[in-house]
Design a protein around this motif. Structure first.
Motif, PDB file in Angstrom:
ATOM      1  N   ARG A 101     -46.106  18.161 -33.127  1.00 40.33           N
ATOM      2  CA  ARG A 101     -45.050  18.278 -32.798  1.00 40.33           C
ATOM      3  C   ARG A 101     -44.595  16.936 -33.459  1.00 40.33           C
ATOM      4  O   ARG A 101     -44.618  15.865 -34.185  1.00 40.33           O
ATOM      5  CB  ARG A 101     -44.568  18.067 -31.422  1.00 40.33           C
ATOM      6  CG  ARG A 101     -45.107  18.627 -30.551  1.00 40.33           C
ATOM      7  CD  ARG A 101     -44.719  19.907 -30.603  1.00 40.33           C
ATOM      8  NE  ARG A 101     -44.850  21.155 -29.362  1.00 40.33           N
ATOM      9  CZ  ARG A 101     -45.890  22.610 -30.019  1.00 40.33           C
ATOM     10  NH1 ARG A 101     -46.596  22.395 -30.650  1.00 40.33           N
ATOM     11  NH2 ARG A 101     -46.213  22.915 -28.778  1.00 40.33           N
ATOM     12  N   ALA A 102     -42.926  17.082 -34.220  1.00 37.58           N
ATOM     13  CA  ALA A 102     -41.783  16.221 -34.251  1.00 37.58           C
ATOM     14  C   ALA A 102     -40.291  16.521 -33.859  1.00 37.58           C
ATOM     15  O   ALA A 102     -40.474  16.790 -32.590  1.00 37.58           O
ATOM     16  CB  ALA A 102     -42.403  16.631 -35.860  1.00 37.58           C
ATOM     17  N   THR A 103     -39.674  15.543 -34.152  1.00 37.29           N
ATOM     18  CA  THR A 103     -38.504  15.650 -33.193  1.00 37.29           C
ATOM     19  C   THR A 103     -36.992  16.015 -34.815  1.00 37.29           C
ATOM     20  O   THR A 103     -37.519  14.918 -35.405  1.00 37.29           O
ATOM     21  CB  THR A 103     -37.501  14.751 -32.375  1.00 37.29           C
ATOM     22  OG1 THR A 103     -38.346  13.387 -33.033  1.00 37.29           O
ATOM     23  CG2 THR A 103     -38.631  14.358 -30.860  1.00 37.29           C
ATOM     24  N   LEU A 104     -36.234  16.355 -34.657  1.00 38.74           N
ATOM     25  CA  LEU A 104     -35.429  16.590 -35.364  1.00 38.74           C
ATOM     26  C   LEU A 104     -33.602  16.046 -35.043  1.00 38.74           C
ATOM     27  O   LEU A 104     -33.499  16.772 -33.668  1.00 38.74           O
ATOM     28  CB  LEU A 104     -34.958  17.932 -35.953  1.00 38.74           C
ATOM     29  CG  LEU A 104     -33.412  18.125 -36.733  1.00 38.74           C
ATOM     30  CD1 LEU A 104     -33.428  17.123 -38.706  1.00 38.74           C
ATOM     31  CD2 LEU A 104     -33.305  19.552 -37.113  1.00 38.74           C
ATOM     32  N   HIS A 105     -33.648  14.696 -35.187  1.00 31.91           N
ATOM     33  CA  HIS A 105     -32.414  14.255 -34.554  1.00 31.91           C
ATOM     34  C   HIS A 105     -30.960  14.977 -35.628  1.00 31.91           C
ATOM     35  O   HIS A 105     -30.958  14.408 -36.958  1.00 31.91           O
ATOM     36  CB  HIS A 105     -32.177  12.626 -34.772  1.00 31.91           C
ATOM     37  CG  HIS A 105     -30.477  12.636 -34.152  1.00 31.91           C
ATOM     38  ND1 HIS A 105     -29.830  12.293 -32.440  1.00 31.91           N
ATOM     39  CD2 HIS A 105     -30.092  11.807 -34.937  1.00 31.91           C
ATOM     40  CE1 HIS A 105     -29.340  12.208 -32.566  1.00 31.91           C
ATOM     41  NE2 HIS A 105     -28.421  11.850 -33.916  1.00 31.91           N
ATOM     42  N   ALA A 110     -25.474  14.902 -29.549  1.00 33.17           N
ATOM     43  CA  ALA A 110     -26.154  14.742 -28.544  1.00 33.17           C
ATOM     44  C   ALA A 110     -27.821  15.027 -28.119  1.00 33.17           C
ATOM     45  O   ALA A 110     -27.660  16.603 -28.631  1.00 33.17           O
ATOM     46  CB  ALA A 110     -25.863  14.313 -27.118  1.00 33.17           C
ATOM     47  N   GLY A 111     -29.105  13.971 -27.946  1.00 29.48           N
ATOM     48  CA  GLY A 111     -30.164  14.627 -28.021  1.00 29.48           C
ATOM     49  C   GLY A 111     -30.465  14.725 -29.661  1.00 29.48           C
ATOM     50  O   GLY A 111     -30.093  14.732 -30.272  1.00 29.48           O
ATOM     51  N   ASP A 112     -31.769  15.254 -29.344  1.00 30.78           N
ATOM     52  CA  ASP A 112     -33.009  15.720 -30.261  1.00 30.78           C
ATOM     53  C   ASP A 112     -32.690  16.926 -29.919  1.00 30.78           C
ATOM     54  O   ASP A 112     -33.071  17.536 -29.611  1.00 30.78           O
ATOM     55  CB  ASP A 112     -34.122  14.420 -30.250  1.00 30.78           C
ATOM     56  CG  ASP A 112     -34.104  13.260 -31.107  1.00 30.78           C
ATOM     57  OD1 ASP A 112     -32.271  13.399 -31.695  1.00 30.78           O
ATOM     58  OD2 ASP A 112     -34.692  12.156 -30.671  1.00 30.78           O
ATOM     59  N   ARG A 113     -33.982  17.537 -31.521  1.00 35.33           N
ATOM     60  CA  ARG A 113     -34.630  18.755 -31.482  1.00 35.33           C
ATOM     61  C   ARG A 113     -35.939  18.976 -31.382  1.00 35.33           C
ATOM     62  O   ARG A 113     -36.327  18.403 -32.236  1.00 35.33           O
ATOM     63  CB  ARG A 113     -33.388  20.041 -32.434  1.00 35.33           C
ATOM     64  CG  ARG A 113     -32.727  19.807 -32.430  1.00 35.33           C
ATOM     65  CD  ARG A 113     -31.428  20.400 -33.391  1.00 35.33           C
ATOM     66  NE  ARG A 113     -30.013  20.752 -32.814  1.00 35.33           N
ATOM     67  CZ  ARG A 113     -29.273  20.949 -33.339  1.00 35.33           C
ATOM     68  NH1 ARG A 113     -29.986  22.064 -34.714  1.00 35.33           N
ATOM     69  NH2 ARG A 113     -27.686  20.696 -33.424  1.00 35.33           N
ATOM     70  N   THR A 114     -36.763  19.594 -31.209  1.00 31.87           N
ATOM     71  CA  THR A 114     -38.076  19.629 -31.236  1.00 31.87           C
ATOM     72  C   THR A 114     -38.995  20.269 -32.367  1.00 31.87           C
ATOM     73  O   THR A 114     -38.152  21.365 -32.176  1.00 31.87           O
ATOM     74  CB  THR A 114     -38.867  20.112 -29.734  1.00 31.87           C
ATOM     75  OG1 THR A 114     -38.530  19.188 -28.761  1.00 31.87           O
ATOM     76  CG2 THR A 114     -40.612  20.726 -29.538  1.00 31.87           C
ATOM     77  N   GLY A 307     -15.463  17.313 -32.116  1.00 28.73           N
ATOM     78  CA  GLY A 307     -16.116  17.109 -33.404  1.00 28.73           C
ATOM     79  C   GLY A 307     -17.857  15.954 -32.700  1.00 28.73           C
ATOM     80  O   GLY A 307     -17.663  17.694 -32.520  1.00 28.73           O
ATOM     81  N   SER A 308     -17.451  15.146 -32.525  1.00 31.14           N
ATOM     82  CA  SER A 308     -19.398  14.582 -32.494  1.00 31.14           C
ATOM     83  C   SER A 308     -19.479  13.857 -30.561  1.00 31.14           C
ATOM     84  O   SER A 308     -18.274  13.092 -30.467  1.00 31.14           O
ATOM     85  CB  SER A 308     -19.791  13.492 -32.905  1.00 31.14           C
ATOM     86  OG  SER A 308     -20.627  12.766 -32.863  1.00 31.14           O
ATOM     87  N   ASP A 309     -20.153  14.928 -29.902  1.00 27.57           N
ATOM     88  CA  ASP A 309     -20.738  14.429 -28.914  1.00 27.57           C
ATOM     89  C   ASP A 309     -20.853  12.725 -28.506  1.00 27.57           C
ATOM     90  O   ASP A 309     -20.473  12.674 -28.124  1.00 27.57           O
ATOM     91  CB  ASP A 309     -21.715  15.315 -29.005  1.00 27.57           C
ATOM     92  CG  ASP A 309     -21.208  16.036 -28.397  1.00 27.57           C
ATOM     93  OD1 ASP A 309     -20.322  16.951 -27.534  1.00 27.57           O
ATOM     94  OD2 ASP A 309     -22.252  17.177 -28.411  1.00 27.57           O
ATOM     95  N   SER A 390     -21.763  23.781 -26.703  1.00 33.08           N
ATOM     96  CA  SER A 390     -22.773  23.804 -27.540  1.00 33.08           C
ATOM     97  C   SER A 390     -22.105  22.985 -28.745  1.00 33.08           C
ATOM     98  O   SER A 390     -20.983  23.430 -29.737  1.00 33.08           O
ATOM     99  CB  SER A 390     -23.323  24.823 -27.459  1.00 33.08           C
ATOM    100  OG  SER A 390     -24.374  25.053 -28.529  1.00 33.08           O
ATOM    101  N   ASP A 391     -23.219  22.419 -29.165  1.00 34.44           N
ATOM    102  CA  ASP A 391     -23.143  22.583 -31.108  1.00 34.44           C
ATOM    103  C   ASP A 391     -23.136  24.859 -31.486  1.00 34.44           C
ATOM    104  O   ASP A 391     -23.716  24.900 -30.774  1.00 34.44           O
ATOM    105  CB  ASP A 391     -24.229  21.521 -31.789  1.00 34.44           C
ATOM    106  CG  ASP A 391     -24.559  20.928 -31.574  1.00 34.44           C
ATOM    107  OD1 ASP A 391     -23.391  19.505 -31.039  1.00 34.44           O
ATOM    108  OD2 ASP A 391     -25.573  20.325 -31.721  1.00 34.44           O
ATOM    109  N   VAL A 392     -22.695  24.197 -32.451  1.00 38.24           N
ATOM    110  CA  VAL A 392     -22.484  25.701 -33.125  1.00 38.24           C
ATOM    111  C   VAL A 392     -23.789  25.843 -33.735  1.00 38.24           C
ATOM    112  O   VAL A 392     -24.041  25.280 -35.080  1.00 38.24           O
ATOM    113  CB  VAL A 392     -21.252  25.753 -33.505  1.00 38.24           C
ATOM    114  CG1 VAL A 392     -21.441  27.050 -34.148  1.00 38.24           C
ATOM    115  CG2 VAL A 392     -20.389  25.479 -32.804  1.00 38.24           C
ATOM    116  N   MET A 393     -24.554  27.326 -33.818  1.00 41.77           N
ATOM    117  CA  MET A 393     -25.301  27.022 -35.037  1.00 41.77           C
ATOM    118  C   MET A 393     -24.536  28.678 -36.216  1.00 41.77           C
ATOM    119  O   MET A 393     -23.626  29.456 -36.179  1.00 41.77           O
ATOM    120  CB  MET A 393     -26.647  28.436 -34.276  1.00 41.77           C
ATOM    121  CG  MET A 393     -26.749  27.593 -33.338  1.00 41.77           C
ATOM    122  SD  MET A 393     -28.141  29.094 -32.957  1.00 41.77           S
ATOM    123  CE  MET A 393     -29.592  29.873 -33.865  1.00 41.77           C
TER     124      MET A 393
END
Length: 461
Positions: A101-105, A110-114, A307-309, A390-393
């Motif tokens: 496991r790791a995280t992506l910021h 806001a927050g991280d992704r797994t 813009g940025s959360d 949401s952030d946008v994909m």
């Protein structure tokens, strides 16, 4: 790049995490030390992305069950564990609590992704079969879009209705018709974070019915109206490339703070530069003298393109003297990732009246949601916000003919402390007032501003 954060509202393109970990905003000293993750293949959970980490590069792949499209890479920076894309997004990869496991910021998000370690890229990445544009488009929404049920959309029915029409358009090479199909599929969602860009064939993006997407002309008209009528020609001091402005209300110990976006503060257009500029602006606004005499603040977000959360949380940290829960961010299968606000230097903890409208969009809304939980007296006046959080994909479509085509969609929910979301309908005001209607302009009114002044007066501030 698929992993990009929000910038201004996604519509502006037409104009120009597992677990209960918490992220504190407003205190950079608490950032964890970065340690390199092992090279290899990593899946970004719930974001339709796989990463290949090797030789100082992160290669990205946009995934569905049917497809695997190469995305723009990120190159390692001087800071360990960080990589920079060609769009200047900064990615930080950190090891998780387990070897797999790791995280992506992503700076500004806001927050991280797994990340989950995988032995190889998924099968579609090695397949010689290329799915159709329609199938990739439909499947991406099927796997990621969270709001079909809430909006009463049967996505499988949409597939049956449009697939043959799309197939005929692709067979004929009729890209104008193919764009029309994709547009017609998603138009009923009425989602300002859903866009389709088809090069010379067109661009689609709409706001919630009855709302206005902010633009430069309206912004200038509103700014002049506020300065002349509300501030009695008292000058607005501008900061952050004109995106932030402030004035003391004439004859009253109240302040007026206008924020038209949570991005675009600097020519560099990076999160780091914008964050520094935001702090510089807030230091100039919240001086020791002003904090001593300021008895209330009107915070105007009625035209805020997003813009940025993280910049929103950074502002919230200057408006509290106590830590508090801001919101929790989740995707389809992840547990909510809690965001908290930690008090920052030179903050204002007095009463705040927030002005909102349907032109309060994206990061303007996540900031408003965070302020709902603010411990000090806070109220919301105006109209409901746009309803996109949401952030946008950002996604590509297959085929060399569609190399300049792309589309975007949300895949996250922002939860209040009691588990509510405001996607679609937007965050409602506590006090409803008209916002910049033709009647308001023609009769020289600003009902929301006047109500905010009365609220501050009645609050005993």
């Amino acid at each position: 790049m698929i992993m990009q954060r929000k910038r201004t509202a996604v519509i502006a393109a037409a104009l120009v995490m597992v677990g209960t970990l918490t992220t504190a905003c407003g205190n950079p000293a608490r950032e964890p030390a970065v340690i390199e993750i092992p090279p290899g293949f990593w899946q970004v959970e719930d974001y339709g992305t796989a990463l290949s980490v090797h030789d100082n590069v992160v290669e990205a792949y946009q995934l569905t069950e049917l497809s695997c499209l190469t995305d723009a890479p990120a190159t390692r920076s001087e800071k360990p564990g960080t990589y920079v894309t060609e769009d200047k997004d900064v990615l930080t990869l950190r090891p998780g609590t387990r070897p797999d496991r790791a995280t992506l910021h992503i700076d500004g998000s806001a927050g991280d992704r797994t990340l989950r370690h995988i032995p190889a890229l998924p099968i579609p990445c090695t397949s010689s079969t290329e799915p159709t544009t329609f199938d990739v488009f439909w499947q991406t929404f099927q796997e990621n879009y969270p709001f079909f049920a809430a909006k009463g959309i049967d996505w499988h029915q949409v597939r049956g209705r449009y697939r043959e029409r799309a197939a005929l358009a692709e067979q004929r090479g009729d890209d104008t018709e193919l764009f029309a199909v994709l547009r017609d599929m998603v138009a009923p969602l009425n989602d300002a974070h859903v866009v389709v860009s088809a090069g010379e064939h067109g661009f689609f993006g709409i706001g919630r019915p009855g709302t206005t997407i902010p633009g430069p002309q309206l912004d200038q008209r509103v700014k002049e109206h506020v300065q002349r009528r509300d501030l009695q020609q008292h000058p607005l001091t501008e900061y952050a490339n004109g995106r932030i402005s402030y004035a003391d209300l004439p004859g009253q110990d109240y302040g007026y703070l206008r924020v038209s976006a949570f991005s675009g503060y600097t020519a560099e257009r990076t999160f780091a530069a914008d964050s520094t500029e935001l702090d510089r602006a807030l230091d100039a606004i919240f001086t020791a003298d002003r904090l001593t005499r300021l008895r209330g603040l009107i915070l105007d977000l009625r035209l805020n393109g997003g813009g940025s959360d993280s910049l929103g949380l950074q502002l919230a940290a200057r408006l509290t003297d106590r830590p508090y829960f801001a919101y929790a961010k989740k995707t389809r299968s992840t547990e909510p990732w809690v965001q908290r606000v930690e008090p920052a230097r030179a903050g204002f903890a007095g009463p705040v009246a927030i002005l909102t409208s349907g032109s309060t969009i994206s990061a303007g809304e996540t900031f408003t949601q965070a302020m709902m939980e603010r411990p000090s007296r806070t109220t919301r006046i105006g109209q409901p916000t746009q309803g996109v959080f949401s952030d946008v994909m950002r996604r590509k479509l297959p085929g060399a003919r569609h190399a300049d085509w792309s589309f975007g969609l949300p895949n996250e929910e922002f939860l209040t402390s009691d588990g509510r979301t405001f996607d679609g309908a937007g965050i409602p005001p506590e006090v409803t007032e008209p916002v910049f209607t033709d009647e308001e302009f023609s009769q020289d009114r600003d009902s929301g501003f006047d109500r905010a002044v009365r609220w501050l007066e009645s609050s005993g501030s």
